[in-house]
Design a protein around this motif. Sequence first.
Motif, PDB file in Angstrom:
ATOM      1  N   UNK A 156       0.840  -1.186   0.000  1.00 20.83           N
ATOM      2  CA  UNK A 156       0.000   0.000   0.000  1.00 20.83           C
ATOM      3  C   UNK A 156       0.874   1.234   0.000  1.00 20.83           C
ATOM      4  N   UNK A 157       0.494   2.255  -0.780  1.00 22.74           N
ATOM      5  CA  UNK A 157       1.246   3.502  -0.821  1.00 22.74           C
ATOM      6  C   UNK A 157       0.962   4.309   0.440  1.00 22.74           C
ATOM      7  N   UNK A 158       2.009   4.823   1.057  1.00 21.50           N
ATOM      8  CA  UNK A 158       1.876   5.588   2.298  1.00 21.50           C
ATOM      9  C   UNK A 158       1.642   7.062   1.995  1.00 21.50           C
ATOM     10  N   UNK A 159       1.059   7.765   2.968  1.00 17.59           N
ATOM     11  CA  UNK A 159       0.830   9.202   2.861  1.00 17.59           C
ATOM     12  C   UNK A 159       1.766   9.998   3.749  1.00 17.59           C
ATOM     13  N   UNK A 160       2.344   9.335   4.767  1.00 16.98           N
ATOM     14  CA  UNK A 160       3.263   9.972   5.710  1.00 16.98           C
ATOM     15  C   UNK A 160       4.359   8.973   6.036  1.00 16.98           C
ATOM     16  N   UNK A 161       5.604   9.412   6.022  1.00 18.54           N
ATOM     17  CA  UNK A 161       6.689   8.511   6.364  1.00 18.54           C
ATOM     18  C   UNK A 161       6.633   8.161   7.847  1.00 18.54           C
ATOM     19  N   UNK A 220       9.548   9.045 -15.177  1.00 20.97           N
ATOM     20  CA  UNK A 220      10.656   9.277 -14.252  1.00 20.97           C
ATOM     21  C   UNK A 220      10.366  10.445 -13.312  1.00 20.97           C
ATOM     22  N   UNK A 221      10.623  10.225 -12.033  1.00 22.81           N
ATOM     23  CA  UNK A 221      10.569  11.290 -11.037  1.00 22.81           C
ATOM     24  C   UNK A 221      11.818  11.221 -10.174  1.00 22.81           C
ATOM     25  N   UNK A 222      12.188  12.354  -9.618  1.00 22.27           N
ATOM     26  CA  UNK A 222      13.502  12.462  -8.980  1.00 22.27           C
ATOM     27  C   UNK A 222      13.491  12.295  -7.468  1.00 22.27           C
ATOM     28  N   UNK A 223      12.336  12.478  -6.828  1.00 24.75           N
ATOM     29  CA  UNK A 223      12.336  12.538  -5.366  1.00 24.75           C
ATOM     30  C   UNK A 223      11.325  11.580  -4.743  1.00 24.75           C
ATOM     31  N   UNK A 224      11.601  11.204  -3.507  1.00 21.25           N
ATOM     32  CA  UNK A 224      10.661  10.440  -2.683  1.00 21.25           C
ATOM     33  C   UNK A 224       9.824  11.436  -1.897  1.00 21.25           C
ATOM     34  N   UNK A 225       8.516  11.302  -1.991  1.00 19.51           N
ATOM     35  CA  UNK A 225       7.638  12.245  -1.306  1.00 19.51           C
ATOM     36  C   UNK A 225       6.193  11.841  -1.497  1.00 19.51           C
ATOM     37  N   UNK A 226       5.283  12.746  -1.112  1.00 19.62           N
ATOM     38  CA  UNK A 226       3.881  12.346  -0.985  1.00 19.62           C
ATOM     39  C   UNK A 226       2.914  13.226  -1.760  1.00 19.62           C
ATOM     40  N   UNK A 227       3.400  13.947  -2.755  1.00 18.47           N
ATOM     41  CA  UNK A 227       2.454  14.602  -3.663  1.00 18.47           C
ATOM     42  C   UNK A 227       2.475  13.867  -4.991  1.00 18.47           C
TER      43      UNK A 227
END
Length: 342
Positions: A19-24, A107-114
């Motif tokens: 499952x994809x997380x919304x907050x680390x 391709x995306x460069x960063x790990x994040x939640x948007x």
Amino acid sequence: MAAAVIEFYKGFDTYAIYGAEAVFGTPVAPAATSRIGRVTSVNFTMTNNFFRTQGMGEGRNVTGTFTGPFDASGTIEWDVDDFTFMQYAIGPRAGSGTLADPYELQERDNIGYDATNIPTLSIEIGSQGDTLDDTTTFDGCVLNTLTISATQGEVLKASAEIIARSVATGTALETYTAPTSRVFVFHEGNVTVGTDTLHCSSFELTVSNNIQTHRRLGSRFIQLPTTGLRRYDFTITLRKKYDDTAGVLSGTEIRNQFFGASGAPATAAVVTAQAISLDINEGTGASGDRVVNIDLSNCYFESWSEPIQLEGGAIEVTVTGYGHSGLADGANNVPIRYYTVA
């Protein structure tokens, strides 16, 4: 007195979902339908990294033990029946899955939640028992590498190396239903270099994210990881042959591309780059058949291995190389796109 209960957990009664997380640092409950693929192997390793302490005058033996940084990592291998999970090694999936608007892993460069970043995952491994089920959920997971392997005579396979933040166990299984979609097979595949078809026996692509982890003072667990340099590396095996058929790239011709010149290594500092594609066309292109394009741009051949043996039959060559990026599509680089024929 009741008899003791002893039961073993088995691989064929185990599932792996995500499952994809919304907050680390905040695990999510994966849905039973969020399948990685036809998973064939899971191997997670957890390490406490204890500190052992001992001072002079205390004898030969350890006198103290304290918890150190907690590490969790693993590998997952699967037969490929879908490419959705691979977005977490590359970037978010766009498109609607049609010929006019195929799914694209951009391709995306960063790990994040948007919407423009790659989120972390919770991965649950659930094993059914006779009387007591067992679940292990890893949170804060990122895909460090993704490897796709196409070998003649086999199904399309994939594997991923995963780094996780922490882990929790439980006993409540999801109601898992195995996928019904068929896996992809390589005899429906085709490798092209530039515009020419390469008659090869296997093609393997590895996407490396070179994930960097760190910890803050006061915590055993990693903080939000960061991506390092992205690398696309491939390995091709082929039978060495001469073939002057138009539109076919033979072993002797690809050797010149390895040289960067005709008949001998190039003396120039810059040689011509190639586009390389692994295309899978399922069936005859009828309604419901699937089409997959794995595309790299600006590719170069790095090494050439040609073992020759008396009883070896046809000479087989192994060529390694790398690409700069996925194929450009407007403002995006897209290494994987796929759709279903209407």
